[in-house]
Design a protein around this motif. Sequence first.
Motif, short mmCIF file in Angstrom:
data_model
loop_
_atom_site.label_atom_id
_atom_site.label_comp_id
_atom_site.label_asym_id
_atom_site.label_seq_id
_atom_site.Cartn_x
_atom_site.Cartn_y
_atom_site.Cartn_z
N VAL A 109 52.43 -26.76 -5.40
CA VAL A 109 52.23 -25.32 -5.46
C VAL A 109 53.35 -24.68 -6.28
N HIS A 110 54.57 -25.15 -6.11
CA HIS A 110 55.69 -24.65 -6.91
C HIS A 110 55.44 -24.91 -8.40
N LYS A 111 54.89 -26.09 -8.73
CA LYS A 111 54.61 -26.41 -10.13
C LYS A 111 53.51 -25.53 -10.68
N ILE A 112 52.50 -25.25 -9.87
CA ILE A 112 51.40 -24.38 -10.29
C ILE A 112 51.91 -22.96 -10.54
N ILE A 113 52.77 -22.48 -9.64
CA ILE A 113 53.36 -21.15 -9.81
C ILE A 113 54.16 -21.06 -11.10
N GLU A 114 54.97 -22.08 -11.34
CA GLU A 114 55.81 -22.11 -12.55
C GLU A 114 54.95 -22.04 -13.81
N LEU A 171 56.85 -16.96 -3.13
CA LEU A 171 56.25 -17.75 -2.06
C LEU A 171 56.75 -17.28 -0.70
N GLN A 172 55.84 -16.93 0.19
CA GLN A 172 56.18 -16.51 1.55
C GLN A 172 55.65 -17.57 2.52
N LEU A 173 56.55 -18.30 3.14
CA LEU A 173 56.15 -19.38 4.05
C LEU A 173 55.97 -18.84 5.46
N LEU A 174 54.81 -19.14 6.05
CA LEU A 174 54.50 -18.71 7.41
C LEU A 174 54.41 -19.94 8.31
N PHE A 224 45.58 -14.62 -10.31
CA PHE A 224 46.29 -15.78 -9.78
C PHE A 224 45.32 -16.74 -9.10
N VAL A 225 44.38 -16.20 -8.31
CA VAL A 225 43.38 -17.05 -7.65
C VAL A 225 42.54 -17.77 -8.70
N GLN A 226 42.18 -17.06 -9.76
CA GLN A 226 41.43 -17.69 -10.85
C GLN A 226 42.19 -18.89 -11.41
N TYR A 227 43.50 -18.71 -11.58
CA TYR A 227 44.29 -19.82 -12.12
C TYR A 227 44.37 -20.98 -11.13
N MET A 228 44.51 -20.68 -9.84
CA MET A 228 44.63 -21.74 -8.83
C MET A 228 43.42 -22.67 -8.79
N VAL A 229 42.25 -22.14 -9.18
CA VAL A 229 41.05 -22.98 -9.19
C VAL A 229 40.60 -23.30 -10.61
N SER A 230 41.48 -23.08 -11.58
CA SER A 230 41.18 -23.45 -12.96
C SER A 230 41.32 -24.96 -13.11
N THR A 231 40.77 -25.49 -14.18
CA THR A 231 40.87 -26.93 -14.44
C THR A 231 42.33 -27.37 -14.54
N GLU A 232 43.16 -26.55 -15.17
CA GLU A 232 44.57 -26.91 -15.35
C GLU A 232 45.30 -27.03 -14.02
N THR A 266 44.01 -29.85 -11.89
CA THR A 266 44.48 -31.13 -12.42
C THR A 266 45.91 -31.41 -11.98
N LEU A 267 46.76 -30.39 -12.00
CA LEU A 267 48.13 -30.54 -11.49
C LEU A 267 48.11 -31.01 -10.05
N LEU A 268 47.21 -30.44 -9.27
CA LEU A 268 47.08 -30.81 -7.85
C LEU A 268 46.71 -32.29 -7.71
N LYS A 269 45.73 -32.71 -8.49
CA LYS A 269 45.26 -34.11 -8.41
C LYS A 269 46.33 -35.09 -8.90
N GLN A 270 47.02 -34.75 -9.98
CA GLN A 270 48.01 -35.66 -10.55
C GLN A 270 49.22 -35.84 -9.65
N ASN A 271 49.49 -34.87 -8.81
CA ASN A 271 50.72 -34.89 -8.02
C ASN A 271 50.53 -35.22 -6.54
N GLY A 272 49.34 -35.63 -6.17
CA GLY A 272 49.14 -35.97 -4.77
C GLY A 272 47.73 -36.44 -4.48
N CYS A 273 47.48 -36.78 -3.21
CA CYS A 273 46.18 -37.30 -2.80
C CYS A 273 45.19 -36.20 -2.41
N THR A 274 45.69 -35.00 -2.13
CA THR A 274 44.82 -33.91 -1.72
C THR A 274 43.70 -33.72 -2.76
#
Length: 476
Positions: free
Chosen positions: A99-104, A117-120, A374-382, A385-393
Amino acid sequence: MLKRKSAFEDRYNKFIHELKNEIISGKLKPGEFILPENTLSKVYDLSRVSIRKVLAELVEEGLIEKIPGKGNRVTVPNDTQKQTITLGWFSHSYELEVVHKIIERFEMLNPFTKVKLQLLPNSQYVYNLKQSLKHESGPDVFILSDYHFRELMDSNSLDIIDPYLPYFIDPEKDSYKQVFEMFTYDKKIPVTPFVFSPVMICYNRRMFEEAGIAKDFKMENWDDLLELATRTTKEMDREGMVNEYGFCFSSSTNRWPVFLLQNKGSFMATDRSKSVMNSKENIEALNYCADLMYKHQVSPIFSHGSNELAENLFMREGAAMILTTYYFMNEFRDHKIEWDVVPPPQNDTQGTLIIGGALGISANSKIKESAQAFVQYMVSTEAQTLLKQNGCTIPMLRKVAEDNHLLQSGIHPEKYNAFKEAMGFSKTMKDLHLTIEETELVEREMQFFWANMEKAEDTCKRIEELLNSKQAVNNV
């Protein structure tokens, strides 16, 4: 007396509002030219004098610059011009690093916007989220699990969300049916699905190999699961201690109901008119679960609903198999264990549970256009892809989730794509037809059974009576 707005003022304000939002939300990037003055004049039905006045204001604010002979160009912002989106996330999340990488990356693409980022706390997440929003200190965008979504739904609190699904997302074409069903209310999808995982079986390859189990083993039914668990359970030593179990059972409500689904069991009738807990299918499934612990002794006795204890035992090679999700598989990256994943077995039918996470936008957000960007970017291909490359989720986007070119040894298991088979028979927690309150009731009442203090027949009968009694009270 308040002055009544004129049609001109409405058009003027609409123009300045929309243009500023397009710049700040990133739709217009630094270096891009905006439409010519004569075009803007026609689009907004304003004189060129009015258009120039607005553009002069934006030049003064530093949002655009006038280039003689070419037009007006969006500028590179300074820190004082940047807008801040607050993103609410679980304090203990396997996705925090990515998530930090996606934000960056988002901030790089959208220089007018910063993301804070606000952690709850995971515990009482919905309560903390609602309290922060109530006191106007809450996030503009926040993550919700499907459990939290149902919690908001049951408490009639979905009004804290400003419904939003990016225009370019087609649920049937771009993702999986169940992923969107988890977050559907009244035939509408008020949030944007982000990640998901079916409940799968992880197994220890070393322990299987030492037990003489072939690499191409089959685990198609409950008998197969029991046989594999028996072969990988190391017999008790002289002191009656088991060194390694073949399977570790979790009594969590997003784990053990997998066995109910595999036996055509359910908690409530489809129309929720009554409980069907006291059915032979449920009793049979529960007896199988209990037998793993007490009769066959291939699983340790856990009379509680903690997934972590089962999964930590697996990581310490105290169990050869566990029910788990792709979320938890992120824990295995830095561990020495050799592991892989397979779909759960079946009995009368195939079945497993699916859980997921989605992004919601606060109804109180004052920067909804930027939040949507921001939501649009979070579900964009880019970003996916960052999510998939950096973990199993597993990312929500099907084309990314199923892209084998993104798989990396050391991060993803060899049989990562096993989730595709499981999606064919995955059910959501909503398919169990229980409210959050009823889910908690079942979890409490099951403790007697898990502790071997009650027969399955008695447990199912009592829970059915309690659920029907609660239904009767609610229907009064």
